[in-house]
Design a protein around this motif. Structure first.
Motif, PDB file in Angstrom:
ATOM      1  N   LYS A   4      -6.406  26.155   5.845  1.00  0.00           N
ATOM      2  CA  LYS A   4      -6.039  24.882   5.222  1.00  0.00           C
ATOM      3  C   LYS A   4      -4.543  24.797   4.995  1.00  0.00           C
ATOM      4  O   LYS A   4      -3.893  25.793   4.654  1.00  0.00           O
ATOM      5  CB  LYS A   4      -6.766  24.712   3.881  1.00  0.00           C
ATOM      6  CG  LYS A   4      -6.488  23.368   3.205  1.00  0.00           C
ATOM      7  CD  LYS A   4      -7.288  23.216   1.918  1.00  0.00           C
ATOM      8  CE  LYS A   4      -7.008  21.870   1.265  1.00  0.00           C
ATOM      9  NZ  LYS A   4      -7.758  21.691   0.001  1.00  0.00           N
ATOM     10  N   ILE A   5      -3.992  23.576   5.194  1.00  0.00           N
ATOM     11  CA  ILE A   5      -2.588  23.292   4.902  1.00  0.00           C
ATOM     12  C   ILE A   5      -2.539  22.251   3.799  1.00  0.00           C
ATOM     13  O   ILE A   5      -2.947  21.100   4.000  1.00  0.00           O
ATOM     14  CB  ILE A   5      -1.841  22.760   6.140  1.00  0.00           C
ATOM     15  CG1 ILE A   5      -1.956  23.725   7.315  1.00  0.00           C
ATOM     16  CG2 ILE A   5      -0.375  22.506   5.807  1.00  0.00           C
ATOM     17  CD1 ILE A   5      -1.418  23.152   8.620  1.00  0.00           C
ATOM     18  N   GLU A   6      -2.070  22.644   2.621  1.00  0.00           N
ATOM     19  CA  GLU A   6      -1.816  21.688   1.542  1.00  0.00           C
ATOM     20  C   GLU A   6      -0.365  21.238   1.664  1.00  0.00           C
ATOM     21  O   GLU A   6       0.548  22.064   1.669  1.00  0.00           O
ATOM     22  CB  GLU A   6      -2.042  22.330   0.176  1.00  0.00           C
ATOM     23  CG  GLU A   6      -3.482  22.710  -0.103  1.00  0.00           C
ATOM     24  CD  GLU A   6      -3.654  23.339  -1.475  1.00  0.00           C
ATOM     25  OE1 GLU A   6      -2.661  23.469  -2.211  1.00  0.00           O
ATOM     26  OE2 GLU A   6      -4.788  23.717  -1.806  1.00  0.00           O
ATOM     27  N   CYS A   7      -0.156  19.916   1.762  1.00  0.00           N
ATOM     28  CA  CYS A   7       1.186  19.364   1.994  1.00  0.00           C
ATOM     29  C   CYS A   7       1.635  18.596   0.768  1.00  0.00           C
ATOM     30  O   CYS A   7       1.064  17.537   0.446  1.00  0.00           O
ATOM     31  CB  CYS A   7       1.174  18.431   3.197  1.00  0.00           C
ATOM     32  SG  CYS A   7       0.223  19.030   4.598  1.00  0.00           S
ATOM     33  N   TYR A   8       2.640  19.091   0.082  1.00  0.00           N
ATOM     34  CA  TYR A   8       3.161  18.448  -1.120  1.00  0.00           C
ATOM     35  C   TYR A   8       4.376  17.616  -0.723  1.00  0.00           C
ATOM     36  O   TYR A   8       5.411  18.166  -0.298  1.00  0.00           O
ATOM     37  CB  TYR A   8       3.511  19.505  -2.168  1.00  0.00           C
ATOM     38  CG  TYR A   8       2.287  20.254  -2.666  1.00  0.00           C
ATOM     39  CD1 TYR A   8       1.614  19.829  -3.799  1.00  0.00           C
ATOM     40  CD2 TYR A   8       1.780  21.349  -1.954  1.00  0.00           C
ATOM     41  CE1 TYR A   8       0.466  20.491  -4.244  1.00  0.00           C
ATOM     42  CE2 TYR A   8       0.632  22.005  -2.386  1.00  0.00           C
ATOM     43  CZ  TYR A   8      -0.016  21.573  -3.535  1.00  0.00           C
ATOM     44  OH  TYR A   8      -1.155  22.226  -3.952  1.00  0.00           O
ATOM     45  N   LEU A   9       4.242  16.290  -0.853  1.00  0.00           N
ATOM     46  CA  LEU A   9       5.216  15.354  -0.276  1.00  0.00           C
ATOM     47  C   LEU A   9       5.647  14.302  -1.278  1.00  0.00           C
ATOM     48  O   LEU A   9       4.898  13.925  -2.185  1.00  0.00           O
ATOM     49  CB  LEU A   9       4.604  14.643   0.939  1.00  0.00           C
ATOM     50  CG  LEU A   9       3.932  15.491   2.015  1.00  0.00           C
ATOM     51  CD1 LEU A   9       3.250  14.583   3.035  1.00  0.00           C
ATOM     52  CD2 LEU A   9       4.950  16.387   2.704  1.00  0.00           C
ATOM     53  N   ASP A  10       6.872  13.790  -1.077  1.00  0.00           N
ATOM     54  CA  ASP A  10       7.392  12.652  -1.843  1.00  0.00           C
ATOM     55  C   ASP A  10       8.033  11.691  -0.853  1.00  0.00           C
ATOM     56  O   ASP A  10       8.814  12.118   0.011  1.00  0.00           O
ATOM     57  CB  ASP A  10       8.418  13.133  -2.869  1.00  0.00           C
ATOM     58  CG  ASP A  10       8.847  12.056  -3.852  1.00  0.00           C
ATOM     59  OD1 ASP A  10       8.926  10.868  -3.452  1.00  0.00           O
ATOM     60  OD2 ASP A  10       9.134  12.393  -5.018  1.00  0.00           O
ATOM     61  N   CYS A 181      10.801  19.406  -1.160  1.00  0.00           N
ATOM     62  CA  CYS A 181       9.749  18.777  -0.343  1.00  0.00           C
ATOM     63  C   CYS A 181      10.269  18.601   1.086  1.00  0.00           C
ATOM     64  O   CYS A 181      11.461  18.327   1.269  1.00  0.00           O
ATOM     65  CB  CYS A 181       9.374  17.404  -0.894  1.00  0.00           C
ATOM     66  SG  CYS A 181       8.372  17.409  -2.378  1.00  0.00           S
ATOM     67  N   PRO A 182       9.390  18.747   2.085  1.00  0.00           N
ATOM     68  CA  PRO A 182       7.968  19.045   1.970  1.00  0.00           C
ATOM     69  C   PRO A 182       7.705  20.509   1.638  1.00  0.00           C
ATOM     70  O   PRO A 182       8.393  21.395   2.137  1.00  0.00           O
ATOM     71  CB  PRO A 182       7.437  18.699   3.360  1.00  0.00           C
ATOM     72  CG  PRO A 182       8.602  18.968   4.274  1.00  0.00           C
ATOM     73  CD  PRO A 182       9.805  18.555   3.491  1.00  0.00           C
ATOM     74  N   TRP A 183       6.712  20.736   0.814  1.00  0.00           N
ATOM     75  CA  TRP A 183       6.279  22.083   0.447  1.00  0.00           C
ATOM     76  C   TRP A 183       4.846  22.252   0.914  1.00  0.00           C
ATOM     77  O   TRP A 183       4.024  21.371   0.741  1.00  0.00           O
ATOM     78  CB  TRP A 183       6.379  22.285  -1.064  1.00  0.00           C
ATOM     79  CG  TRP A 183       6.168  23.711  -1.481  1.00  0.00           C
ATOM     80  CD1 TRP A 183       5.017  24.293  -1.936  1.00  0.00           C
ATOM     81  CD2 TRP A 183       7.149  24.749  -1.460  1.00  0.00           C
ATOM     82  NE1 TRP A 183       5.215  25.619  -2.203  1.00  0.00           N
ATOM     83  CE2 TRP A 183       6.530  25.933  -1.920  1.00  0.00           C
ATOM     84  CE3 TRP A 183       8.500  24.799  -1.110  1.00  0.00           C
ATOM     85  CZ2 TRP A 183       7.199  27.140  -2.033  1.00  0.00           C
ATOM     86  CZ3 TRP A 183       9.171  26.006  -1.213  1.00  0.00           C
ATOM     87  CH2 TRP A 183       8.520  27.162  -1.676  1.00  0.00           C
ATOM     88  N   PHE A 184       4.555  23.402   1.516  1.00  0.00           N
ATOM     89  CA  PHE A 184       3.223  23.654   2.056  1.00  0.00           C
ATOM     90  C   PHE A 184       2.643  24.919   1.438  1.00  0.00           C
ATOM     91  O   PHE A 184       3.347  25.924   1.298  1.00  0.00           O
ATOM     92  CB  PHE A 184       3.269  23.840   3.580  1.00  0.00           C
ATOM     93  CG  PHE A 184       3.932  22.711   4.317  1.00  0.00           C
ATOM     94  CD1 PHE A 184       3.211  21.572   4.659  1.00  0.00           C
ATOM     95  CD2 PHE A 184       5.276  22.788   4.663  1.00  0.00           C
ATOM     96  CE1 PHE A 184       3.818  20.534   5.335  1.00  0.00           C
ATOM     97  CE2 PHE A 184       5.895  21.750   5.342  1.00  0.00           C
ATOM     98  CZ  PHE A 184       5.169  20.620   5.677  1.00  0.00           C
TER      99      PHE A 184
END
Length: 222
Positions: A4-10, A181-184
């Motif tokens: 799984k890739i969790e993508c933390y984005l703004d 960001c982006p942070w994964f």
């Protein structure tokens, strides 16, 4: 735990836009390899404060370099745009709205809304500051009805939604080590997880996930 890739984005981050577009472009291939992708809205301003990081435009050396790096990233990812005159914005409103949409609506609709927000801010002929409610409403049109947009904008002011965005942002900093960001946060399917930062580390990510890919290579002269 699967891959799984969790993508933390703004949406305020053009590199988040590049990462989002790239992962969507490769979503089918990743799904075929059993890799789940989850896009998660966070508040980049809060990540910067919580981690002690500073935005590139506040440091002269970073700002000067960004002029080159930004153009290179646009060329590589195939997105051509100018930085808007009103940049940067306080992205709390759109990030809270996306937080609510993610909870309330189907995944496909949430991802369409995220894309429309990115494009309205960065890639349209008429770039709009979507920290303004009327402009965010325009960005969400075509994805939601007028009544749904009214509901979403109202929900973005709800203390519960505000708290949820704040909690996810705090988790990204304190638990996942985010400083931008982006942070994964990536699970490799063998019970291990690691962080990745930026829109130019996908080759490291693919290697970590044990996915077949072609690395960059020079072509020999003929």
């Amino acid at each position: 735990m699967g891959k799984k890739i969790e993508c933390y984005l703004d949406i305020v981050s053009p590199y988040s836009y590049h990462a989002f577009s790239y992962l969507q472009k490769n979503a089918t291939a990743l799904a075929d390899f059993g890799v789940e992708i989850e896009f998660i809205p966070v508040f980049l301003g809060g990540i910067n404060v919580g981690s002690g990081n500073k935005p590139p435009w506040t440091l002269p050396a970073k700002a000067a370099y960004s002029k080159y790096d930004g153009q290179r990233a646009q060329k590589f990812f195939g997105a051509k745009f100018n930085v808007p005159s009103w940049f940067p914005i306080l992205s709390l409103l759109p990030q809270r709205a996306l937080t609510y949409i993610k909870q309330r609506y189907p995944k496909a609709q949430f991802e369409s809304a995220f894309l429309k927000c990115f494009m309205t801010m960065w890639n349209d002929q008429e770039q709009l500051d979507i920290s303004q409610p009327e402009n965010l409403a325009k960005a969400l049109s075509g994805v939601f009805s007028a009544e749904e947009i009214k509901e979403i904008l109202a929900a973005a002011a709800d203390p519960k939604v505000k708290g949820e965005l704040s909690a996810v942002t705090e988790k990204a900093v304190k638990e996942l080590g985010a400083f931008g960001c982006p942070w994964f946060w990536v699970a490799n399917g063998d019970g291990k997880t690691e962080p990745f930062f930026g829109s130019d580390r996908f080759h490291f990510m693919w290697d970590y996930l044990d996915l077949p890919f072609e690395n960059l290579k020079l072509k020999a002269r003929i």
